[in-house]
Design an enzyme around this catalytic site. Structure first.
Site, mmCIF file in Angstrom:
data_model
loop_
_atom_site.group_PDB
_atom_site.id
_atom_site.type_symbol
_atom_site.label_atom_id
_atom_site.label_comp_id
_atom_site.label_asym_id
_atom_site.label_seq_id
_atom_site.Cartn_x
_atom_site.Cartn_y
_atom_site.Cartn_z
ATOM 1 N N PHE A 129 -71.082 -35.592 83.969
ATOM 2 C CA PHE A 129 -71.567 -36.923 83.575
ATOM 3 C C PHE A 129 -72.977 -36.772 83.018
ATOM 4 C CE2 PHE A 129 -73.578 -41.027 84.009
ATOM 5 C CZ PHE A 129 -72.594 -41.873 83.532
ATOM 6 N N ASP A 214 -78.608 -30.295 82.974
ATOM 7 C CA ASP A 214 -78.847 -31.714 83.221
ATOM 8 C C ASP A 214 -79.151 -31.848 84.709
ATOM 9 O OD1 ASP A 214 -78.622 -34.363 83.924
ATOM 10 O OD2 ASP A 214 -76.882 -34.776 82.665
ATOM 11 N N LYS A 243 -83.805 -40.309 87.006
ATOM 12 C CA LYS A 243 -83.554 -40.801 88.364
ATOM 13 C C LYS A 243 -84.796 -40.760 89.261
ATOM 14 C CE LYS A 243 -78.542 -40.634 88.899
ATOM 15 N NZ LYS A 243 -78.325 -42.065 88.865
HETATM 16 C C1 LIG Z 1 -76.351 -35.950 85.858
HETATM 17 C C2 LIG Z 1 -76.646 -37.243 85.170
HETATM 18 N N1 LIG Z 1 -77.042 -37.227 83.885
HETATM 19 C C3 LIG Z 1 -77.344 -38.358 83.226
HETATM 20 C C4 LIG Z 1 -77.245 -39.586 83.826
HETATM 21 C C5 LIG Z 1 -77.598 -40.824 83.066
HETATM 22 O O1 LIG Z 1 -78.797 -41.315 83.538
HETATM 23 P P1 LIG Z 1 -79.289 -42.798 83.144
HETATM 24 O O2 LIG Z 1 -78.370 -43.758 83.841
HETATM 25 O O3 LIG Z 1 -80.703 -42.854 83.634
HETATM 26 O O4 LIG Z 1 -79.183 -42.898 81.670
HETATM 27 C C6 LIG Z 1 -76.823 -39.654 85.162
HETATM 28 C C7 LIG Z 1 -76.687 -40.958 85.816
HETATM 29 O O5 LIG Z 1 -76.058 -41.123 86.823
HETATM 30 C C8 LIG Z 1 -76.517 -38.464 85.843
HETATM 31 O O6 LIG Z 1 -76.125 -38.475 87.117
#
Ligand SMILES: Cc1ncc(COP(=O)(O)O)c(C=O)c1O
Length: 394
Positions: A129, A214, A243
Site C-alpha cells: 500500500f 516506503d 504518518k
Molecule cells: C506504507 C504506506 N504508504 C503510504 C501511505 C499513504 O499515506 P497518506 O495517507 O499520508 O497519503 C500509507 C497510509 O496508510 C502507508 O501505510
C-alpha cells in the site's frame, strides 16, 4: 453526525463516536466516555495524543511564523533535515511534503528523473500500500483499490511479495526502481521473508536500479529502530516517510542518497506546504522526545511484552492463526472476520483496527505504559472469549 451526513462527503466509514480530547493513549468522546487507544491516529500518533513537547513546540512556532514558501531559507527545516538524515544509514538530504502518498509520488518522479529517459518502470509488490493519488495508487498492487479508476499510470510491474525469482524476471532494460514497504502495514503487518530485502538490494545493485523503501508506516521509531532499514540492516537509496514523522501534525518526507537527491533539481518538483515551520517544529520535537525519553528501547520492550501475551492468546484461541510484530507494529491474523472484534473492543473501551478483513492491527504509542498495555490485553482477551463463544453458539 447529522451535519456530516449533510455536508461531508461520505468516502469514509465512520464509527458513531466523536472524539473530542486525547492525552497519551487515552481519548475521550463527546459523551465523556474514555477509551484506551492502541491505534492512535491511524499510526500517526506514535508518541500518543498531544505529547507535551510537541504541543509546546507547535504553540511557540505558530505564534512566530506559520508558513513561508520554499523560496526562502527557514532554520527549522534545515535542522529537521539534518536530524533525520543523521538517523538514517544512507541518506544525506531530505525533500519535505505533507503526506505519505505525496512522498511516494516524489519517489516515483525521482526514480524516473535519476535514471536514463528510457528507464521508467517501477517494480512493486502484491499486498503493498503506497497511497491514494494516482501514481502511488498504481504502485499499490491491490486490484480492489484500482476499481473504476483506469486507465492507471503506465510503467509499473507487480511481483508476488517475497518472490525474488519473479523480481529477477520482471527486471528489463526499462526498469528504474524497486519500491517496497519493508513490512507491509495495510497489507496485514506482513514481514518480508528472510533475506528478501537483502536480495532486492543485490538485484538493484546488479542492474543499477534504485531501491525505494516506503517507510510511511514503519518509520520514525515504530520498529524500535529509527527506521525499518536499520531493523533489517538493508539500505535503500530512497526512503519515504509520513504518518508519525511529526507526531500527528501533517508532514511527509523523502530522504535520498546525495547522488540520487541531486536529480531533484529546481523546477522538477515542489510542495507548497512541504517542510513548513509548524511541521518542522513538530518533527524536531518528535525526534528529541524519542531520544530524551529512550523510546526506541521502550518500543522494543513494549512490543515484546504485547507480542508474548498475544502469542499466549493465540495458543488459547484456535481462531488466532498468527501474531506478527516488529517493535510497536503488531498484526494478529485470524481465521474469522476481524471487524466484529474491533466493534466489540470499541464497546469495551478499546480502539484497535482491522485490515484485510482478518488481521487485527495494533499501532500503539511507543510510550504506552505497561499497565495500560495490560489493560488493553485484558480487553482483547475478553473480546476473543466473546468471539469464541459466539462461534460455539452459531
Ligand atoms: C506504507 C504506506 N504508504 C503510504 C501511505 C499513504 O499515506 P497518506 O495517507 O499520508 O497519503 C500509507 C497510509 O496508510 C502507508 O501505510
Amino acid at each position: 453526525m447529522e451535519r456530516f451526513e449533510k455536508f461531508v462527503i461520505g468516502n469514509y466509514r465512520r464509527y458513531p463516536v466523536a472524539l473530542v480530547r486525547g492525552e497519551g493513549s487515552t481519548v475521550w468522546d463527546s459523551d465523556g466516555r474514555e477509551y484506551l487507544d492502541l491505534f492512535p491516529g491511524w499510526g500517526c500518533n506514535l508518541l500518543g495524543h498531544c505529547p507535551a513537547k510537541v504541543v509546546q513546540a507547535v504553540q511557540e512556532q505558530v505564534a512566530k511564523l506559520i508558513h513561508v514558501p520554499n523560496t526562502w531559507y527557514m532554520e527549522q527545516q534545515g535542522v529537521w533535515a539534518e536530524l533525520l538524515s543523521q538517523r538514517t544509514e544512507f541518506a544525506a538530504q531530505a525533500f519535505f511534503c505533507n503526506s505519505g502518498t505525496e512522498a511516494n509520488e516524489a519517489a516515483i518522479k525521482l526514480a524516473r528523473l535519476h535514471t536514463p529517459p528510457d528507464r521508467y518502470k517501477i517494480i512493486t509488490f502484491t499486498g503493498g500500500f503506497h497511497g491514494r493519488t494516482l501514481g502511488s495508487l498504481t504502485a499499490t498492487a491491490q486490484p480492489k483499490y484500482h476499481e473504476g479508476l483506469g486507465p492507471l499510470m503506465a510503467g509499473f510491474a507487480y511481483c508476488p511479495m517475497g518472490d525474488l525469482a519473479a523480481v529477477r524476471q520482471a527486471i528489463d532494460e526499462t526498469t528504474a526502481a524497486i519500491m517496497i514497504e519493508p513490512i507491509q502495514g495495510e497489507g496485514g503487518v506482513r514481514m518480508p521473508p528472510e533475506r528478501f530485502l537483502a536480495g532486492l538490494r543485490e538485484l538493484a545493485d546488479q542492474h543499477e536500479l534504485l531501491l525505494i523503501f516506503d517507510e510511511v508506516q514503519t518509520g520514525c521509531g515504530r520498529t524500535g529502530t529509527w527506521f525499518a532499514h536499520q531493523y533489517f540492516d538493508v539500505q535503500p537509496d530512497i526512503m519515504t516517510l509520513a504518518k508519525s514523522l511529526c507526531a500527528g501534525i501533517a508532514g511527509g518526507a523523502l530522504l535520498a542518497r546525495p547522488e540520487v537527491a541531486a536529480s531533484l533539481k529546481p523546477g522538477t518538483h515542489a510542495a507548497t506546504f512541504g517542510g513548513n515551520p509548524i511541521a518542522a517544529a513538530a518533527g524536531i520535537a518528535m525526534i528529541e522526545t524519542i531520544e530524551e525519553e529512550g523510546l526506541l528501547a521502550a518500543a522494543t520492550e513494549l512490543g515484546e511484552h504485547l507480542t508474548t501475551a498475544l502469542q499466549q492468546m493465540a495458543s488459547d484461541f484456535d481462531f488466532i492463526r498468527e501474531v506478527r510484530s516488529a517493535g510497536v507494529m503488531i498484526g494478529i491474523e485470524l481465521d474469522i472476520d476481524g471487524s466484529p472484534i474491533v466493534e466489540d473492543c470499541l464497546r469495551r473501551g478499546l480502539l484497535i483496527n482491522c485490515t484485510q478483513g482478518t488481521v487485527l492491527r495494533l499501532l500503539p504509542a511507543m510510550n504506552l505504559s505497561k499497565q495500560a498495555a495490560d489493560q488493553g490485553l485484558e480487553i482483547l482477551q475478553q473480546a476473543f472469549e466473546a468471539a469464541g463463544q459466539q462461534a460455539v453458539d452459531s
